[in-house]
Design a protein around this motif. Sequence first.
Motif, PDB file in Angstrom:
ATOM      1  N   LEU A  60       0.793  -1.228   0.000  1.00 44.96           N
ATOM      2  CA  LEU A  60       0.000   0.000   0.000  1.00 44.96           C
ATOM      3  C   LEU A  60       0.827   1.280   0.000  1.00 44.96           C
ATOM      4  CD1 LEU A  60      -2.702  -1.032   2.656  1.00 44.96           C
ATOM      5  CD2 LEU A  60      -2.880  -1.172   0.174  1.00 44.96           C
ATOM      6  N   THR A  61       2.085   1.212   0.443  1.00 45.91           N
ATOM      7  CA  THR A  61       2.833   2.454   0.641  1.00 45.91           C
ATOM      8  C   THR A  61       4.312   2.246   0.352  1.00 45.91           C
ATOM      9  OG1 THR A  61       3.199   4.267   2.211  1.00 45.91           O
ATOM     10  CG2 THR A  61       3.188   2.037   3.110  1.00 45.91           C
ATOM     11  N   ASN A  62       5.159   3.172   0.828  1.00 45.96           N
ATOM     12  CA  ASN A  62       6.579   3.225   0.508  1.00 45.96           C
ATOM     13  C   ASN A  62       7.348   2.102   1.196  1.00 45.96           C
ATOM     14  OD1 ASN A  62       9.368   3.960   0.399  1.00 45.96           O
ATOM     15  ND2 ASN A  62       8.769   6.073  -0.006  1.00 45.96           N
ATOM     16  N   LYS A  63       7.876   1.167   0.402  1.00 44.55           N
ATOM     17  CA  LYS A  63       8.596   0.015   0.954  1.00 44.55           C
ATOM     18  C   LYS A  63       9.898   0.432   1.624  1.00 44.55           C
ATOM     19  CE  LYS A  63       6.736  -3.053  -2.624  1.00 44.55           C
ATOM     20  NZ  LYS A  63       5.900  -1.995  -3.238  1.00 44.55           N
TER      21      LYS A  63
ATOM     22  N   LEU B 227      13.072   2.569  -5.179  1.00 41.03           N
ATOM     23  CA  LEU B 227      11.940   1.824  -5.705  1.00 41.03           C
ATOM     24  C   LEU B 227      10.827   2.773  -6.106  1.00 41.03           C
ATOM     25  CD1 LEU B 227      11.688  -1.018  -3.024  1.00 41.03           C
ATOM     26  CD2 LEU B 227      12.671  -1.200  -5.306  1.00 41.03           C
ATOM     27  N   PRO B 228      10.059   2.422  -7.140  1.00 38.16           N
ATOM     28  CA  PRO B 228       8.888   3.239  -7.460  1.00 38.16           C
ATOM     29  C   PRO B 228       7.870   3.143  -6.343  1.00 38.16           C
ATOM     30  CG  PRO B 228       8.852   1.199  -8.716  1.00 38.16           C
ATOM     31  CD  PRO B 228      10.191   1.247  -8.029  1.00 38.16           C
ATOM     32  N   VAL B 229       7.269   4.253  -5.979  1.00 38.51           N
ATOM     33  CA  VAL B 229       6.274   4.285  -4.908  1.00 38.51           C
ATOM     34  C   VAL B 229       4.889   4.322  -5.542  1.00 38.51           C
ATOM     35  CG1 VAL B 229       5.419   5.511  -2.894  1.00 38.51           C
ATOM     36  CG2 VAL B 229       7.870   5.491  -3.401  1.00 38.51           C
TER      37      VAL B 229
ATOM     38  N   ARG C 283       1.268   4.245  -4.382  1.00 40.06           N
ATOM     39  CA  ARG C 283       0.460   4.374  -3.169  1.00 40.06           C
ATOM     40  C   ARG C 283      -1.018   4.112  -3.478  1.00 40.06           C
ATOM     41  NH1 ARG C 283       4.229   8.580  -2.276  1.00 40.06           N
ATOM     42  NH2 ARG C 283       5.396   8.321  -0.336  1.00 40.06           N
ATOM     43  N   ARG C 284      -1.647   3.411  -2.567  1.00 40.57           N
ATOM     44  CA  ARG C 284      -3.094   3.239  -2.591  1.00 40.57           C
ATOM     45  C   ARG C 284      -3.626   3.680  -1.241  1.00 40.57           C
ATOM     46  NH1 ARG C 284      -4.870  -2.317  -3.197  1.00 40.57           N
ATOM     47  NH2 ARG C 284      -2.839  -3.155  -2.666  1.00 40.57           N
ATOM     48  N   PRO C 285      -4.908   3.920  -1.115  1.00 39.49           N
ATOM     49  CA  PRO C 285      -5.456   4.276   0.198  1.00 39.49           C
ATOM     50  C   PRO C 285      -5.133   3.192   1.228  1.00 39.49           C
ATOM     51  CG  PRO C 285      -7.075   4.675  -1.521  1.00 39.49           C
ATOM     52  CD  PRO C 285      -5.932   3.954  -2.177  1.00 39.49           C
ATOM     53  N   VAL C 286      -4.526   3.594   2.342  1.00 40.30           N
ATOM     54  CA  VAL C 286      -4.096   2.633   3.359  1.00 40.30           C
ATOM     55  C   VAL C 286      -5.282   2.289   4.253  1.00 40.30           C
ATOM     56  CG1 VAL C 286      -2.520   2.205   5.267  1.00 40.30           C
ATOM     57  CG2 VAL C 286      -1.769   3.563   3.302  1.00 40.30           C
ATOM     58  N   ARG C 287      -5.749   1.055   4.109  1.00 42.18           N
ATOM     59  CA  ARG C 287      -6.852   0.575   4.936  1.00 42.18           C
ATOM     60  C   ARG C 287      -6.440  -0.772   5.540  1.00 42.18           C
ATOM     61  NH1 ARG C 287     -11.928   0.628   1.037  1.00 42.18           N
ATOM     62  NH2 ARG C 287     -10.325  -0.185  -0.370  1.00 42.18           N
ATOM     63  N   VAL C 288      -5.593  -0.704   6.523  1.00 42.96           N
ATOM     64  CA  VAL C 288      -5.101  -1.913   7.162  1.00 42.96           C
ATOM     65  C   VAL C 288      -6.182  -2.464   8.084  1.00 42.96           C
ATOM     66  CG1 VAL C 288      -3.327  -2.889   8.665  1.00 42.96           C
ATOM     67  CG2 VAL C 288      -2.740  -1.087   7.035  1.00 42.96           C
ATOM     68  N   ASP C 289      -6.342  -3.755   8.029  1.00 44.19           N
ATOM     69  CA  ASP C 289      -7.353  -4.427   8.845  1.00 44.19           C
ATOM     70  C   ASP C 289      -6.815  -4.616  10.263  1.00 44.19           C
ATOM     71  OD1 ASP C 289      -9.445  -5.945   9.810  1.00 44.19           O
ATOM     72  OD2 ASP C 289      -8.728  -7.791   8.886  1.00 44.19           O
ATOM     73  N   TRP C 290      -6.894  -3.549  11.066  1.00 40.06           N
ATOM     74  CA  TRP C 290      -6.343  -3.602  12.418  1.00 40.06           C
ATOM     75  C   TRP C 290      -7.131  -4.569  13.309  1.00 40.06           C
ATOM     76  CZ3 TRP C 290      -1.722  -1.893  12.415  1.00 40.06           C
ATOM     77  CH2 TRP C 290      -1.351  -0.801  11.630  1.00 40.06           C
ATOM     78  N   LEU C 291      -8.447  -4.671  13.112  1.00 35.85           N
ATOM     79  CA  LEU C 291      -9.238  -5.609  13.918  1.00 35.85           C
ATOM     80  C   LEU C 291      -8.801  -7.038  13.639  1.00 35.85           C
ATOM     81  CD1 LEU C 291     -11.513  -6.265  15.851  1.00 35.85           C
ATOM     82  CD2 LEU C 291     -13.116  -6.142  13.919  1.00 35.85           C
TER      83      LEU C 291
END
Length: 561
Positions: free
Chosen positions: A83-86, A201-203, A205-213
Amino acid sequence: MTQASASGRTTTVPMTHRQILEALSGLLLGMFVAILSSTVVTNALPRIITELHGGQSAYTWVVTSALLATTATTPIWGKLADLTNKKMLVQLALLIYVLGSVLAGLSQSTGQLIACRVLQGIGAGGLTALAQVVMATMIAPRERGRYSGYLGAVMAVATIGGPLVGGLIVDTSWLGWRWCFYVGVPFALAALVVLQRTLHLPVVRRPVRVDWLGATLITAAVSTLLIWVTFAGDRFAWFSVPTLVMVLGALLLGTLAVVVEFRAAEPVIPPRLFRSRTITLATVASIAVGVGMFGVSIFLGQYFQISRGQSPTVAGLMTLPLILGLLVSSTVVGQVISRTGRWKRYLVAGSALLTVGFALMGTLRADTSLVLLGVYMTLIGVGLGLTMQNLVLVVQNAVDPHELGAASSLVVFFRTLGGAIGVSALGALLSHRVDGYLTDGLTRLGAPAGSTGDGGLPDVRALPGPIRAVVESAYGHGAADVFLTAAPFALIALIAVCFLREEPLRLHNAMPSEPDPSEPQPRRLPGGEPVAAPAAVTVGRANAPTVTPTKLPAPSAGAPR
C-alpha cells in the motif's frame, strides 16, 4: 523493475546485475541484523537466564516472545508494503529494532528482557517480510533464485556469526551478556545509511486501509495458544479447566479473525490466496519447516552447554556443520534454479533430508559421537537450505505483483508461527522430560531432588561429579526427545511439497494473466522472416494488451497474397 508511468501504464524496466546488488546491499544488511538478533543470544541464553535467575519457562519465552511479535506483525508489514513506501517501511523496522535492542541490553529481570524482545521482534518481523517483498519487486521469479541464494548466504553468515559472537561476548569478562543486544545496533545504523543511498523503488500508493481488527484478533489467538502450550503441564495440567478456557478462547478468537478477514476490504491475510493449491500446500510446508527450524537452532546451544559442558563459544563452533550445510545448499541450489527453472525436486529432497536428520537426532545422548552428530546436523542444514527460501519463491511465482507483499509475508508468517509454536511446545516438552529424567537419575543416586540447583538452568561446572553426570544425561536425552518430536512435522512438509504442481518460473514480473513482454511472439512474413516488433505496446489491467499495429511491407513479385 515494474514501474507505473504517468499515463497509468505498467512497464518492465530490467535492472542490471550490478544495480540489483547495489539495491540489495542495505536490504541484506538489514536481514543480517534481523537474524543476528535471534542467533546472537542462542549460546548466551543459558548464562543470561542463570544471571537473571530465570528457569526453563523464561528461557523459552525469551525466544518465543520475539518470534510471537515477528509472527503477529509480519502480515501487517507485508500488507503495508503493498500500500505504501517500501523503503520507508524498511527504515522504520530498523529503527524499532535499534530501540528494542538498546532496551533489552538494559534489562534487570527476565520479565523486562521478554518485553524488550517483543519490541525487537516487531522490527525483525518488518525486516524479514520486507526483504522478500523488495526482492520480489525488483527481480523476476526466474532470476530470483540466484539472489535468494545470496539471501541464504547472508542468513548462514548471520547464523554462524551470531552464536560465535554471542559466545565470545559472554565469555569476555569486560563485556558481559548485555553486549549481545548492543552488538547489532551498529549494523542496523549502517543498514539505514546504505538503504538511503542505494535502494530506489517506485512508490505506488493506494489508500491505506489496514485491517487492524483482524490483526488484533490474529495476534490474540496466536498469543493465547502459545501461552497455553508454554504453561500446560507446568503451571496447570494438560487436561484441566485453564486448558479448556485457553484452548476454547484461542479457537473463538481464531474463528472471529477468519470472519473479519473475509469481510475486510484490505485483509491482513487475504483468504482468497488460499484458493491456490500452490499457496495452501506451501503454507502447510512452511509451518512444518518452521517447527523444526527454530527448535533445532534454539535447543542445540543448550544441549552443547549443559549436556556436553562446553562454553558458549565452543557451543557455537559445534553448530558449524549445520550452518555450512545451509550456506552451501542455499547458494548452489539458488543458482541452479535460476538456470533451469526447476524447483520441485529440491523442495522434495530438502524435506526428506529434514525428516531423516531429525529422526537421527532422536538418538542423541550426552556421549554421542561428535562425528555422527556433525553428520546429522549437516543433513538438517542442507534440508533447511533447500526448503526455506524456495517455498517463498514458489508462492511469489503464483501471485500477481500487486499481492507480492501479502503473499510473501504469508509464507514468512506461517513459518514463524510454526517456529513460535514449535519453540513453546518443544520447550515445554523438554522441561517435562528433563524433570522426569532428573528425578529418576537422582533417585538412583539417593540424592535429594534439589541437588541440581534452585530450579533454574543448572550450572554443570559447579555440580559434584555424580550429579553432574545425571544432569548431562537428562538434558541430552531430553534434547533427543525434542528432535524426535520434530521429525513428524518434517514428514508433513515432505508430503505437502510432493503434491505441489511444478509451474515454470516467470521470466518477468508482469501479471500472470498478461503476456510476457520479454518474450514477444512476432508475426512472420510468408518467406519466414519475422515482422518488425510492434511500435508500441500498452499493457494495462485488461485481459489482453492493446497493440498499435505495424504496417507490413509490400509483398515481392510472385509471392502469394
